[in-house]
Scaffold this motif. Structure first.
Motif, PDB file in Angstrom:
ATOM      1  N   ALA A  93       9.186 -21.283  -6.241  1.00  0.00           N
ATOM      2  CA  ALA A  93      10.543 -20.739  -6.151  1.00  0.00           C
ATOM      3  C   ALA A  93      10.765 -20.047  -4.811  1.00  0.00           C
ATOM      4  CB  ALA A  93      10.794 -19.767  -7.300  1.00  0.00           C
ATOM      5  N   LEU A  94       9.786 -19.246  -4.361  1.00  0.00           N
ATOM      6  CA  LEU A  94       9.921 -18.582  -3.062  1.00  0.00           C
ATOM      7  C   LEU A  94       9.960 -19.614  -1.941  1.00  0.00           C
ATOM      8  CD1 LEU A  94       7.725 -15.347  -2.938  1.00  0.00           C
ATOM      9  CD2 LEU A  94      10.202 -15.554  -3.128  1.00  0.00           C
ATOM     10  N   SER A  95       9.157 -20.639  -2.040  1.00  0.00           N
ATOM     11  CA  SER A  95       9.151 -21.697  -1.023  1.00  0.00           C
ATOM     12  C   SER A  95      10.500 -22.407  -0.979  1.00  0.00           C
ATOM     13  CB  SER A  95       8.037 -22.705  -1.307  1.00  0.00           C
ATOM     14  OG  SER A  95       6.768 -22.086  -1.198  1.00  0.00           O
ATOM     15  N   ALA A  96      11.111 -22.593  -2.154  1.00  0.00           N
ATOM     16  CA  ALA A  96      12.426 -23.236  -2.211  1.00  0.00           C
ATOM     17  C   ALA A  96      13.489 -22.379  -1.532  1.00  0.00           C
ATOM     18  CB  ALA A  96      12.815 -23.520  -3.662  1.00  0.00           C
ATOM     19  N   VAL A  97      13.412 -21.067  -1.724  1.00  0.00           N
ATOM     20  CA  VAL A  97      14.353 -20.166  -1.056  1.00  0.00           C
ATOM     21  C   VAL A  97      14.188 -20.276   0.455  1.00  0.00           C
ATOM     22  CG1 VAL A  97      14.942 -17.742  -0.670  1.00  0.00           C
ATOM     23  CG2 VAL A  97      14.506 -18.561  -2.991  1.00  0.00           C
ATOM     24  N   ASP A  98      12.938 -20.328   0.922  1.00  0.00           N
ATOM     25  CA  ASP A  98      12.669 -20.445   2.354  1.00  0.00           C
ATOM     26  C   ASP A  98      13.197 -21.764   2.897  1.00  0.00           C
ATOM     27  OD1 ASP A  98      11.365 -19.465   4.805  1.00  0.00           O
ATOM     28  OD2 ASP A  98      10.073 -21.208   4.531  1.00  0.00           O
ATOM     29  N   THR A  99      13.023 -22.841   2.143  1.00  0.00           N
ATOM     30  CA  THR A  99      13.527 -24.145   2.576  1.00  0.00           C
ATOM     31  C   THR A  99      15.043 -24.111   2.736  1.00  0.00           C
ATOM     32  OG1 THR A  99      11.719 -25.321   1.483  1.00  0.00           O
ATOM     33  CG2 THR A  99      13.706 -26.592   1.959  1.00  0.00           C
ATOM     34  N   LYS A 100      15.721 -23.500   1.799  1.00  0.00           N
ATOM     35  CA  LYS A 100      17.182 -23.386   1.875  1.00  0.00           C
ATOM     36  C   LYS A 100      17.600 -22.600   3.120  1.00  0.00           C
ATOM     37  CE  LYS A 100      21.184 -21.406  -0.517  1.00  0.00           C
ATOM     38  NZ  LYS A 100      21.646 -20.651  -1.708  1.00  0.00           N
ATOM     39  N   ASN A 101      16.913 -21.490   3.395  1.00  0.00           N
ATOM     40  CA  ASN A 101      17.256 -20.658   4.556  1.00  0.00           C
ATOM     41  C   ASN A 101      17.009 -21.409   5.866  1.00  0.00           C
ATOM     42  OD1 ASN A 101      18.004 -18.528   2.918  1.00  0.00           O
ATOM     43  ND2 ASN A 101      15.992 -17.564   2.985  1.00  0.00           N
ATOM     44  N   ARG A 102      15.919 -22.177   5.906  1.00  0.00           N
ATOM     45  CA  ARG A 102      15.640 -22.953   7.117  1.00  0.00           C
ATOM     46  C   ARG A 102      16.699 -24.038   7.308  1.00  0.00           C
ATOM     47  NH1 ARG A 102      11.171 -25.881   6.766  1.00  0.00           N
ATOM     48  NH2 ARG A 102      10.565 -25.313   4.650  1.00  0.00           N
ATOM     49  N   ARG A 103      17.100 -24.667   6.204  1.00  0.00           N
ATOM     50  CA  ARG A 103      18.129 -25.708   6.308  1.00  0.00           C
ATOM     51  C   ARG A 103      19.427 -25.136   6.896  1.00  0.00           C
ATOM     52  NH1 ARG A 103      22.796 -25.740   3.271  1.00  0.00           N
ATOM     53  NH2 ARG A 103      21.616 -25.532   1.316  1.00  0.00           N
ATOM     54  N   VAL A 104      19.837 -23.957   6.410  1.00  0.00           N
ATOM     55  CA  VAL A 104      21.062 -23.316   6.911  1.00  0.00           C
ATOM     56  C   VAL A 104      20.914 -22.989   8.393  1.00  0.00           C
ATOM     57  CG1 VAL A 104      22.508 -21.261   6.727  1.00  0.00           C
ATOM     58  CG2 VAL A 104      21.687 -22.391   4.649  1.00  0.00           C
ATOM     59  N   MET A 105      19.748 -22.475   8.788  1.00  0.00           N
ATOM     60  CA  MET A 105      19.511 -22.118  10.188  1.00  0.00           C
ATOM     61  C   MET A 105      19.523 -23.344  11.086  1.00  0.00           C
ATOM     62  SD  MET A 105      16.879 -22.111  12.650  1.00  0.00           S
ATOM     63  CE  MET A 105      15.304 -22.010  11.781  1.00  0.00           C
ATOM     64  N   TYR A 106      18.810 -24.418  10.675  1.00  0.00           N
ATOM     65  CA  TYR A 106      18.750 -25.632  11.491  1.00  0.00           C
ATOM     66  C   TYR A 106      20.140 -26.244  11.654  1.00  0.00           C
ATOM     67  CZ  TYR A 106      13.650 -25.548  10.904  1.00  0.00           C
ATOM     68  OH  TYR A 106      12.331 -25.196  10.913  1.00  0.00           O
ATOM     69  N   ARG A 107      20.925 -26.230  10.576  1.00  0.00           N
ATOM     70  CA  ARG A 107      22.270 -26.806  10.651  1.00  0.00           C
ATOM     71  C   ARG A 107      23.138 -25.995  11.620  1.00  0.00           C
ATOM     72  NH1 ARG A 107      25.112 -30.318   7.854  1.00  0.00           N
ATOM     73  NH2 ARG A 107      23.523 -30.496   6.223  1.00  0.00           N
ATOM     74  N   GLU A 108      23.041 -24.665  11.534  1.00  0.00           N
ATOM     75  CA  GLU A 108      23.839 -23.804  12.410  1.00  0.00           C
ATOM     76  C   GLU A 108      23.485 -24.039  13.878  1.00  0.00           C
ATOM     77  OE1 GLU A 108      26.686 -20.485  12.720  1.00  0.00           O
ATOM     78  OE2 GLU A 108      26.115 -21.860  11.108  1.00  0.00           O
ATOM     79  N   VAL A 109      22.192 -24.094  14.170  1.00  0.00           N
ATOM     80  CA  VAL A 109      21.744 -24.312  15.549  1.00  0.00           C
ATOM     81  C   VAL A 109      22.211 -25.670  16.059  1.00  0.00           C
ATOM     82  CG1 VAL A 109      19.690 -24.696  16.990  1.00  0.00           C
ATOM     83  CG2 VAL A 109      19.761 -22.757  15.403  1.00  0.00           C
ATOM     84  N   ARG A 139      15.196 -16.760  -7.353  1.00  0.00           N
ATOM     85  CA  ARG A 139      15.699 -15.412  -7.632  1.00  0.00           C
ATOM     86  C   ARG A 139      15.977 -14.684  -6.329  1.00  0.00           C
ATOM     87  NH1 ARG A 139      14.765 -13.630 -12.935  1.00  0.00           N
ATOM     88  NH2 ARG A 139      13.372 -14.934 -14.158  1.00  0.00           N
ATOM     89  N   SER A 140      17.008 -13.842  -6.345  1.00  0.00           N
ATOM     90  CA  SER A 140      17.255 -12.949  -5.219  1.00  0.00           C
ATOM     91  C   SER A 140      16.196 -11.852  -5.234  1.00  0.00           C
ATOM     92  CB  SER A 140      18.641 -12.311  -5.347  1.00  0.00           C
ATOM     93  OG  SER A 140      18.664 -11.438  -6.468  1.00  0.00           O
ATOM     94  N   PHE A 141      16.097 -11.102  -4.144  1.00  0.00           N
ATOM     95  CA  PHE A 141      15.107 -10.023  -4.103  1.00  0.00           C
ATOM     96  C   PHE A 141      15.387  -8.999  -5.201  1.00  0.00           C
ATOM     97  CE2 PHE A 141      13.430  -5.945  -2.432  1.00  0.00           C
ATOM     98  CZ  PHE A 141      12.083  -6.298  -2.440  1.00  0.00           C
ATOM     99  N   GLU A 142      16.654  -8.696  -5.446  1.00  0.00           N
ATOM    100  CA  GLU A 142      16.987  -7.755  -6.520  1.00  0.00           C
ATOM    101  C   GLU A 142      16.491  -8.278  -7.865  1.00  0.00           C
ATOM    102  OE1 GLU A 142      20.815  -5.437  -8.560  1.00  0.00           O
ATOM    103  OE2 GLU A 142      21.150  -6.944  -6.985  1.00  0.00           O
ATOM    104  N   GLU A 143      16.709  -9.558  -8.128  1.00  0.00           N
ATOM    105  CA  GLU A 143      16.256 -10.133  -9.399  1.00  0.00           C
ATOM    106  C   GLU A 143      14.744 -10.095  -9.521  1.00  0.00           C
ATOM    107  OE1 GLU A 143      19.611 -13.432 -10.549  1.00  0.00           O
ATOM    108  OE2 GLU A 143      18.308 -13.861  -8.848  1.00  0.00           O
ATOM    109  N   ARG A 144      14.046 -10.337  -8.397  1.00  0.00           N
ATOM    110  CA  ARG A 144      12.590 -10.265  -8.441  1.00  0.00           C
ATOM    111  C   ARG A 144      12.130  -8.856  -8.771  1.00  0.00           C
ATOM    112  NH1 ARG A 144      13.237 -13.849  -4.024  1.00  0.00           N
ATOM    113  NH2 ARG A 144      12.773 -12.308  -2.415  1.00  0.00           N
ATOM    114  N   CYS A 145      12.773  -7.869  -8.167  1.00  0.00           N
ATOM    115  CA  CYS A 145      12.425  -6.475  -8.466  1.00  0.00           C
ATOM    116  C   CYS A 145      12.663  -6.160  -9.945  1.00  0.00           C
ATOM    117  CB  CYS A 145      13.244  -5.520  -7.599  1.00  0.00           C
ATOM    118  SG  CYS A 145      12.779  -5.493  -5.849  1.00  0.00           S
TER     119      CYS A 145
END
Length: 250
Positions: A93-109, A139-145
């Motif tokens: 799940a954490l890896s999936a969140v990271d993949t999503k964030n990288r996708r957004v960053m790569y697209r923006e660049v 999960r968001s960080f709040e949900e993980r907490c």
């Protein structure tokens, strides 16, 4: 926090030294712990120790306000490690969140013409599709907490740390002092070269607690915990009885 507590910097240093003794030993995950969970737990605990070294350096130099973003990241590492310990599919799940964030960053660049990352973007998009098929939740960080026993209180500390980890008016305020309105001070404020910050001791204690939590998670993730006795003593010194468990187990 009570004044009878031990010095936060001293306790942080003791825990860093304990971790560094552990670093050269082989990490063998306990039976049933998903490998991706185990690997990330260890790396988060390791990074928490390295962050702690940096926080101590800043503390000794009198730069405690500047250390707040590092304390915040230590808290994130500790809570992620604790969550991974009690969440079976947390690693993917954490890896999936990271993949999503990288996708957004790569697209923006790529769209801004800063670099052509279109081929990398395609690979990340395919990876994200595979994640959607295999990862049942993120999960968001709040949900993980909130999923970890006691995590709601730690999330509240994270919120406070966030005020001093970004360029906000909270940062501006600690460099200002109210003074009478005069020709020299028409705004009624004086600029301070040194931040008006008196919370160093409190947040160094938080640093010690978060490093302790990260190391408890890493030790509990071991097939044969190696620091159970030392961590129990640290719990006692810091006045906590922490056992990492899901929030619904309370």
């Amino acid at each position: 926090m009570s004044d009878s507590w031990p010095d936060g910097a001293d306790e942080t240093a003791r825990l860093v030294n304990l971790w560094e003794q552990h670093m050269s030993r082989r990490f063998t995950p306990r039976h049933g712990l998903l490998p991706s969970n185990a690997v990330q737990i260890w790396t988060f605990a390791h990074h928490a120790a390295r962050l702690s070294r940096a926080v101590i350096t800043l503390h000794e130099a009198g730069h405690d306000l500047e250390a707040m973003p590092l304390i915040r990241q230590t808290l994130e590492c500790a809570m992620n490690a604790a969550w991974l310990l009690v969440t079976e599919t947390g690693g993917p799940a954490l890896s999936a969140v990271d993949t999503k964030n990288r996708r957004v960053m790569y697209r923006e660049v790529t769209e801004l013409g800063m670099a052509d990352l279109s081929e990398v973007l395609k690979r990340v998009e395919r990876e994200e599709v595979r994640d959607a098929e295999t990862v049942t939740h993120t999960r968001s960080f709040e949900e993980r907490c909130r999923a970890v026993s006691g995590g709601r209180h730690i999330y509240a500390m994270w919120r406070t740390l966030s005020l001093y980890s970004h360029a906000t008016s909270s940062i501006a305020d600690v460099y200002l002092e109210s003074v009478p309105v005069t020709l020299e001070a028409p705004l009624g404020v004086a600029m301070l070269l040194e931040a008006d910050w008196d919370q160093a001791d409190t947040w160094m204690r938080v640093q010690a607690l978060m490093l302790l939590l990260a190391q408890i998670a890493a030790d509990d993730a071991q097939a044969k915990p190696v620091h159970r006795t030392q961590l129990a003593r640290a719990r006692k010194r810091l006045g906590v009885t922490w056992q990492i468990r899901p929030a619904d187990a309370d």
